[in-house]
Design a protein around this motif. Structure first.
Motif, mmCIF file in Angstrom:
data_model
loop_
_atom_site.group_PDB
_atom_site.id
_atom_site.type_symbol
_atom_site.label_atom_id
_atom_site.label_comp_id
_atom_site.label_asym_id
_atom_site.label_seq_id
_atom_site.Cartn_x
_atom_site.Cartn_y
_atom_site.Cartn_z
ATOM 1 N N TYR A 53 41.054 30.066 55.465
ATOM 2 C CA TYR A 53 42.257 30.685 55.714
ATOM 3 C C TYR A 53 43.461 29.588 55.892
ATOM 4 O O TYR A 53 44.609 30.142 56.068
ATOM 5 C CB TYR A 53 42.257 31.351 57.216
ATOM 6 C CG TYR A 53 40.968 32.552 57.271
ATOM 7 C CD1 TYR A 53 41.342 33.626 56.618
ATOM 8 C CD2 TYR A 53 39.915 32.134 57.738
ATOM 9 C CE1 TYR A 53 40.548 34.736 56.554
ATOM 10 C CE2 TYR A 53 38.863 33.129 57.772
ATOM 11 C CZ TYR A 53 39.256 34.334 57.216
ATOM 12 O OH TYR A 53 38.128 35.341 57.105
ATOM 13 N N SER A 54 43.417 28.368 55.531
ATOM 14 C CA SER A 54 44.656 27.499 55.354
ATOM 15 C C SER A 54 44.931 27.352 54.024
ATOM 16 O O SER A 54 44.280 27.445 52.899
ATOM 17 C CB SER A 54 44.431 26.323 55.944
ATOM 18 O OG SER A 54 45.214 25.313 55.650
ATOM 19 N N GLN A 55 46.267 27.298 53.842
ATOM 20 C CA GLN A 55 46.711 26.784 52.284
ATOM 21 C C GLN A 55 46.207 25.559 51.821
ATOM 22 O O GLN A 55 45.941 25.678 50.570
ATOM 23 C CB GLN A 55 48.118 26.966 52.452
ATOM 24 C CG GLN A 55 48.745 26.550 50.878
ATOM 25 C CD GLN A 55 50.381 26.704 50.939
ATOM 26 O OE1 GLN A 55 50.950 27.858 51.118
ATOM 27 N NE2 GLN A 55 51.148 25.627 51.048
ATOM 28 N N LYS A 56 46.144 24.822 52.786
ATOM 29 C CA LYS A 56 45.436 23.283 52.486
ATOM 30 C C LYS A 56 43.801 23.759 52.696
ATOM 31 O O LYS A 56 43.511 23.385 53.879
ATOM 32 C CB LYS A 56 45.992 22.152 53.089
ATOM 33 C CG LYS A 56 45.384 20.833 53.062
ATOM 34 C CD LYS A 56 46.168 19.911 53.809
ATOM 35 C CE LYS A 56 45.506 18.590 53.839
ATOM 36 N NZ LYS A 56 46.253 17.447 54.485
ATOM 37 N N TYR A 57 43.320 24.303 51.897
ATOM 38 C CA TYR A 57 41.804 24.843 52.273
ATOM 39 C C TYR A 57 40.683 23.657 52.184
ATOM 40 O O TYR A 57 39.457 24.131 52.638
ATOM 41 C CB TYR A 57 41.543 25.930 51.430
ATOM 42 C CG TYR A 57 41.595 25.569 49.728
ATOM 43 C CD1 TYR A 57 42.750 25.868 49.020
ATOM 44 C CD2 TYR A 57 40.529 24.906 48.930
ATOM 45 C CE1 TYR A 57 42.795 25.618 47.575
ATOM 46 C CE2 TYR A 57 40.660 24.755 47.783
ATOM 47 C CZ TYR A 57 41.593 24.766 47.037
ATOM 48 O OH TYR A 57 41.815 24.338 45.798
ATOM 49 N N ASN A 65 38.663 25.072 55.010
ATOM 50 C CA ASN A 65 39.117 26.058 55.693
ATOM 51 C C ASN A 65 39.597 27.171 54.949
ATOM 52 O O ASN A 65 40.592 27.196 54.322
ATOM 53 C CB ASN A 65 40.342 25.376 56.415
ATOM 54 C CG ASN A 65 40.972 26.407 57.535
ATOM 55 O OD1 ASN A 65 40.667 27.589 57.440
ATOM 56 N ND2 ASN A 65 41.726 25.827 58.492
ATOM 57 N N THR A 70 40.114 19.342 53.138
ATOM 58 C CA THR A 70 40.535 18.191 53.392
ATOM 59 C C THR A 70 39.356 17.101 53.267
ATOM 60 O O THR A 70 38.410 17.192 54.000
ATOM 61 C CB THR A 70 41.150 18.054 54.886
ATOM 62 O OG1 THR A 70 42.010 19.005 55.077
ATOM 63 C CG2 THR A 70 41.268 16.533 55.018
ATOM 64 N N LYS A 73 37.406 28.492 47.125
ATOM 65 C CA LYS A 73 38.723 28.376 46.783
ATOM 66 C C LYS A 73 39.205 27.542 45.539
ATOM 67 O O LYS A 73 38.729 26.528 45.550
ATOM 68 C CB LYS A 73 39.642 28.085 48.033
ATOM 69 C CG LYS A 73 39.301 28.850 49.293
ATOM 70 C CD LYS A 73 40.153 30.203 49.320
ATOM 71 C CE LYS A 73 41.597 29.987 49.464
ATOM 72 N NZ LYS A 73 42.346 31.399 49.541
#
Length: 123
Positions: free
Chosen positions: A103-107, A101, A109, A58
């Motif tokens: 599928y998260s906008q915060k892909y 992740n 961490t 991403k």
């Protein structure tokens, strides 16, 4: 102990290219997710790109189409190829181990970072 060492930064003109490298140790590299962040003066650390242990990738919208993240598990290294650089790309770039992740906008961490490598893009 996880150790991350970034390199490859430098000073380039707008439109130029750089390839950043991050060598990791203290972990089983092929089993972790890796991301690149950048931090410009006066700004929050910003996620740039990430790649999962399975090869999912991403990018932050501002770098999509210009930057490419990749990994070489045999060398315990993740790369960030940066093309068509802009002055706003100027920042210290950090490699990070973390959690991906898709599928998260915060892909991604990040949990740990190296010392960083300076990228300066002149206009």
């Amino acid at each position: 102990q996880v150790q991350l060492a970034e390199s490859g930064g430098g000073v380039v003109r707008a439109g130029g290219s750089l390839r950043l490298s991050c060598v990791a140790s203290g972990l089983t590299f092929s089993t972790v997710d890796i991301g690149w962040y950048r931090e410009a003066p006066g700004k929050q650390r910003e996620l740039v790109a990430a790649i999962s242990r399975g090869g999912n990738i991403k990018y932050t919208e501002t770098v999509k189409g210009r930057f490419t993240i990749s990994r070489d598990n045999a060398k315990n290294t993740v790369y960030l190829q940066m093309n068509s650089l802009k002055p706003e790309d100027t920042a210290v770039y950090y490699c990070s181990v973390g959690r991906f992740n898709f599928y998260s906008q915060k892909y991604f961490t990040g949990t740990s970072w190296g010392q960083g490598t300076q990228v300066t893009v002149s206009s």
